[in-house]
Write an enzyme that holds these catalytic residues in place. Structure first.
Site, PDB file in Angstrom:
ATOM      1  N   HIS A  88      -7.510  -0.835  -1.968  1.00 34.39           N
ATOM      2  CA  HIS A  88      -6.873  -2.069  -2.410  1.00 34.39           C
ATOM      3  C   HIS A  88      -5.370  -1.860  -2.468  1.00 34.39           C
ATOM      4  CE1 HIS A  88     -10.216  -4.648  -3.303  1.00 34.39           C
ATOM      5  NE2 HIS A  88     -10.861  -3.623  -3.803  1.00 34.39           N
ATOM      6  N   TYR A 114       0.859  -1.178   0.000  1.00 32.38           N
ATOM      7  CA  TYR A 114       0.000   0.000   0.000  1.00 32.38           C
ATOM      8  C   TYR A 114       0.902   1.238   0.000  1.00 32.38           C
ATOM      9  CZ  TYR A 114      -3.374  -3.434   1.769  1.00 32.38           C
ATOM     10  OH  TYR A 114      -4.174  -4.529   1.930  1.00 32.38           O
ATOM     11  N   LYS A 158      -3.363  -5.478  -9.855  1.00 35.43           N
ATOM     12  CA  LYS A 158      -2.170  -5.026  -9.149  1.00 35.43           C
ATOM     13  C   LYS A 158      -0.980  -5.109 -10.101  1.00 35.43           C
ATOM     14  CE  LYS A 158      -4.017  -7.056  -4.911  1.00 35.43           C
ATOM     15  NZ  LYS A 158      -4.828  -5.895  -4.520  1.00 35.43           N
TER      16      LYS A 158
END
Lengths: 342, 342
Positions: free
Chosen positions: B288, B277, B319
């Site tokens: 997310h 993160y 991602k």
């Protein structure tokens, strides 16, 4: 109430049986007293229902027993509303206790009901899980103590693809593939062998140039459908050169799938050995493939992290993740895994 | 027209330069004649633009040269509308040719324009790709001759998470984790270290029981934020017992990320080392995670199949897939991969 360690069991005197077993499904009765496994005792200590075991509170008890990882799973399942028993012989009726840690009862049931919902094995994320010990439910505790459950099943791997195929189609062994320069298009278009060399080839002339993988070519050659100057042995030898023993394992799985009416194609894009189709009529009407197959030997050990990766990917693309456990004779045990929310 | 092999080059006499180079970007001029790499000659043979090379047509030429896999990629890129040159010194201007097979020009450009769109390395799915040779564009040809392109980049791995943290929070080393029994909640709730032992603990009392992974604990102990009886050395030793050298590599990556304002948490559920993160204010407002990190050594060799699996999974969960290449000194090279459609 206070307990005392006796070997690997925590003894809690009367009226522990009534209070913890009869009402809440902990432990194994000893008359009006109760035997608890350390993980159960830890949970009662954690909740404050038990004051101490041999003078130890929850923190000291955890520190002197090696129960943290199983405790986390026990606690999680209790919080999800299940009663569960440690898988000790004699504590869980006639259930076999090999390779598992807990027998979990359906919600609303307990150890006295004789019905089982899950048989759970607990592993840390760094454990090695042998293929033969893949049990019905796997609870993986990751390094940050989050828990993932996998359901392990024995899938039915059969399909209904069946087409009449030609014989003796000539092919050329080129590096690690076989090219069929002028093959009847049924081979690709209906039976889904290989890949056309050129999109322009997918024509109505009835013949096309098709590239096959070595595993496809070995299967086709063994059945007399194609013929290569190097012979079946030449294809197999080339396969062993490029991927060693794995080639024979993959070939056994490939042929078994084909013989069961299932069409395997490369699973490369999913990091697997094969993706499979249960029924193919024509390549122009392909549905999504239903399964991903990973081929491993019977004595393979899985890392839970790899299981997580495979399971997650398969779930994301809506396919079933299947492991084909192969032995030296070509016999195959099938196992599927999927994420489970108890 | 006919060509002839001269060493590793196919020579085609005048007016081949005008016909194939000036108009269509094949080969390297030799006055009015033309030098072609075998893969270019194969493509011209395939299209029927060249009749034969030393009497060989397309099929024989493929069989006698080892060009099939690169031919498939060359053909694919041509069909996508690109001109491209084999990466030979002197054929592609000043472009370095190490580790690559083709220099691809932007659509509408050719070898005479001095601009490059992709630098492509071709590998079969069974090749071993060394970490240091992960080049800008990777074209993987799977066993069924389908091609997947990956773009390899050097990502910026920085974030802006920064919180004031306490000092000397006591912790207990328990098996392969560290439990902080009464920790200030800022450690979990804002800095996102560890995981509460119990949901009930996430309270307004300002303190909670937090379980940390060994890699988190080592980082916290080294910065004086937590204190464990076993000492920093005890944590590190335990880490090496449970995962060997990997522990030191993962610790170096973890601390580098934290020091750069990025919050790493376990990537177990994605089969990776960490998810990250870039900015965390409070765990109740978590976005997310943006990246998946896989830690490998600088001399690691990737299997294209693993790259496919990682890339596919990361794409599926939106991602970025990042590899942290670590050396013995703790220095880290970052590489990201993503699927590319040229």
């Amino acid at each position: 109430m206070h307990g005392s360690m006796e070997g690997d069991t925590v003894h809690v005197p009367s009226p522990a049986r009534e209070r913890f077993y009869d009402n809440r499904g902990y432990g194994h009765p000893r008359g009006d007293a109760l035997a608890l496994s350390p993980v159960e005792a830890a949970h009662l200590l954690f909740r404050g229902d038990l004051e101490a075991v041999d003078g130890m509170g929850f923190r000291s008890f955890l520190a002197t027993t090696d129960t943290l990882v199983r405790f986390l799973v026990y606690k999680d399942l209790r919080e999800r509303g299940f009663y569960l028993s440690p898988a000790r012989d004699g504590w869980v009726g006639s259930d076999a206790t090999d390779n598992i840690d807990f027998v979990v009862y359906p919600r609303g049931n307990g150890p006295w009901d004789g019905v089982t919902e899950y048989r759970v094995r607990v592993v840390g994320e760094r454990a090695a899980v042998s293929a033969s010990s893949l049990t019905e439910t796997l609870a993986v505790v990751d390094e940050e103590s989050e828990i993932t459950y996998f359901s392990v099943d024995t899938p039915d791997v059969t399909g209904s693809t069946d087409h009449s195929l030609p014989e003796n189609v000539p092919g050329m062994l080129l590096a690690d593939r076989v090219v069929l320069w002028d093959a009847p298009s049924v081979l690709y278009e209906r039976a889904f062998y290989g890949q056309p060399l050129s999109a322009r080839d997918a024509s109505s002339t009835g013949s096309m140039s098709i590239q096959c993988s070595l595993v496809e070519a070995a299967h086709l050659a063994e059945r007399g459908i194609i013929r290569v100057d190097a012979g079946i042995e030449g294809i197999i030898e080339r396969g062993r050169v490029v991927e060693g023993d794995r080639f024979d394992r993959r070939r056994a799985v490939y042929s078994t799938l084909r013989d069961q009416g299932v069409v395997p194609k490369t699973g490369y894009k999913f990091g697997a050995d094969f993706r499979t189709y249960a029924r193919i009529e024509h390549v122009d009407e392909l549905d999504h493939s239903e399964q991903l197959i990973r081929v491993v030997s019977q004595d393979h050990t899985f890392s839970p992290r790899d299981l997580a990766l495979d399971g997650r990917l398969a779930h994301g693309v809506r396919k079933r993740m299947v492991f084909a456990l192969t032995d030296a004779t070509g016999a195959i045990d099938w196992r599927s895994i999927s994420r489970l929310t108890p």
